[in-house]
Scaffold this active site. Structure first.
Site, PDB file in Angstrom:
ATOM      1  N   CYS A 179      -2.214  -0.506   7.562  1.00 31.06           N
ATOM      2  CA  CYS A 179      -1.432   0.719   7.427  1.00 31.06           C
ATOM      3  C   CYS A 179      -1.438   1.524   8.719  1.00 31.06           C
ATOM      4  O   CYS A 179      -0.406   2.079   9.114  1.00 31.06           O
ATOM      5  CB  CYS A 179      -1.952   1.543   6.259  1.00 31.06           C
ATOM      6  SG  CYS A 179      -1.641   0.731   4.665  1.00 31.06           S
TER       7      CYS A 179
ATOM      8  N   GLU B 296       0.981   3.841   1.852  1.00 31.44           N
ATOM      9  CA  GLU B 296       1.467   4.226   3.175  1.00 31.44           C
ATOM     10  C   GLU B 296       2.661   3.368   3.601  1.00 31.44           C
ATOM     11  O   GLU B 296       3.672   3.887   4.086  1.00 31.44           O
ATOM     12  CB  GLU B 296       0.363   4.069   4.237  1.00 31.44           C
ATOM     13  CG  GLU B 296      -0.887   4.862   3.951  1.00 31.44           C
ATOM     14  CD  GLU B 296      -1.967   4.091   3.193  1.00 31.44           C
ATOM     15  OE1 GLU B 296      -3.151   4.297   3.510  1.00 31.44           O
ATOM     16  OE2 GLU B 296      -1.633   3.305   2.287  1.00 31.44           O
TER      17      GLU B 296
ATOM     18  N   CYS C 174      -6.071   1.818   6.013  1.00 30.76           N
ATOM     19  CA  CYS C 174      -6.687   0.594   6.508  1.00 30.76           C
ATOM     20  C   CYS C 174      -6.043   0.193   7.844  1.00 30.76           C
ATOM     21  O   CYS C 174      -5.117   0.847   8.324  1.00 30.76           O
ATOM     22  CB  CYS C 174      -6.526  -0.529   5.487  1.00 30.76           C
ATOM     23  SG  CYS C 174      -4.808  -1.094   5.300  1.00 30.76           S
TER      24      CYS C 174
ATOM     25  N   HIS D 158       0.853  -1.182   0.000  1.00 30.77           N
ATOM     26  CA  HIS D 158       0.000   0.000   0.000  1.00 30.77           C
ATOM     27  C   HIS D 158       0.891   1.234   0.000  1.00 30.77           C
ATOM     28  O   HIS D 158       2.042   1.191   0.460  1.00 30.77           O
ATOM     29  CB  HIS D 158      -0.881   0.023   1.251  1.00 30.77           C
ATOM     30  CG  HIS D 158      -1.942  -1.030   1.252  1.00 30.77           C
ATOM     31  ND1 HIS D 158      -3.028  -0.984   2.098  1.00 30.77           N
ATOM     32  CD2 HIS D 158      -2.097  -2.162   0.532  1.00 30.77           C
ATOM     33  CE1 HIS D 158      -3.811  -2.031   1.894  1.00 30.77           C
ATOM     34  NE2 HIS D 158      -3.260  -2.767   0.939  1.00 30.77           N
TER      35      HIS D 158
END
Length: 165
Positions: A97, A66, A94, A64
């Site tokens: 993260c 992040e 999420c 992801h």
């Protein structure tokens, strides 16, 4: 009684940094990845890292935006603790993260669009304010919200009408 000076970031700093994150999201969009971008800045405002989702291209469910930005910054400063930093993300992080953000000791999270299905910084869950954890961070949401939401909506609308493979 003495008053301490507070560090106040003008809204245009948030907009400028979110526009960098949106640029990363556009890169993800063009690579047919879910268009989420992230930018991590130091206390002085220097960009430490920027990234976009690459779960498909890297065949990595943890890739992801992040996570990639945190990894790049930690490697750059040679420390897994990213103290006194601000992470700008186009979409609410999420749970995975948010866990990484908390472990990295990021001081502030600024995000654009809410994620009512996966969000863990205020919508579905709020790990940012869970006092049972050993680190609590400031969260600002809604910066460039319309633009952040629109790139996601366009991506998924295009996929519905023009599915890949």
């Amino acid at each position: 009684m003495q008053f301490q000076k507070a560090v106040i970031y003008p809204i245009n700093v948030h907009v400028i940094m979110m526009n960098l994150a949106l640029s990363e999201a556009a890169s993800a969009f063009n690579e047919e990845e879910v268009p989420i971008g992230a930018v991590l800045i130091s206390e002085s405002g220097a960009v430490l890292a920027s990234a976009h989702n690459q779960t498909i291209s890297l065949s990595d469910p943890t890739a992801h935006a992040e996570i990639l930005a945190l990894r790049h910054a930690a490697k750059q400063i040679q420390n897994y603790r990213l103290l006194n930093t601000t992470l700008y993300v186009t979409v609410e992080p999420c749970m995975m993260c948010m866990g990484a953000i908390i472990h990295a000791r990021v001081s502030r999270l600024v995000y654009g669009a809410v994620d009512s299905k996966w969000g863990a910084a205020g919508s579905l869950y709020d790990l940012s304010a869970d006092n049972r954890l050993n680190h609590v961070l400031d969260v600002i949401h809604g910066v460039c919200e319309t633009e952040c939401r629109e790139i996601l909506q366009r991506f998924f609308r295009d996929r519905r009408y023009h599915p890949i493979g």
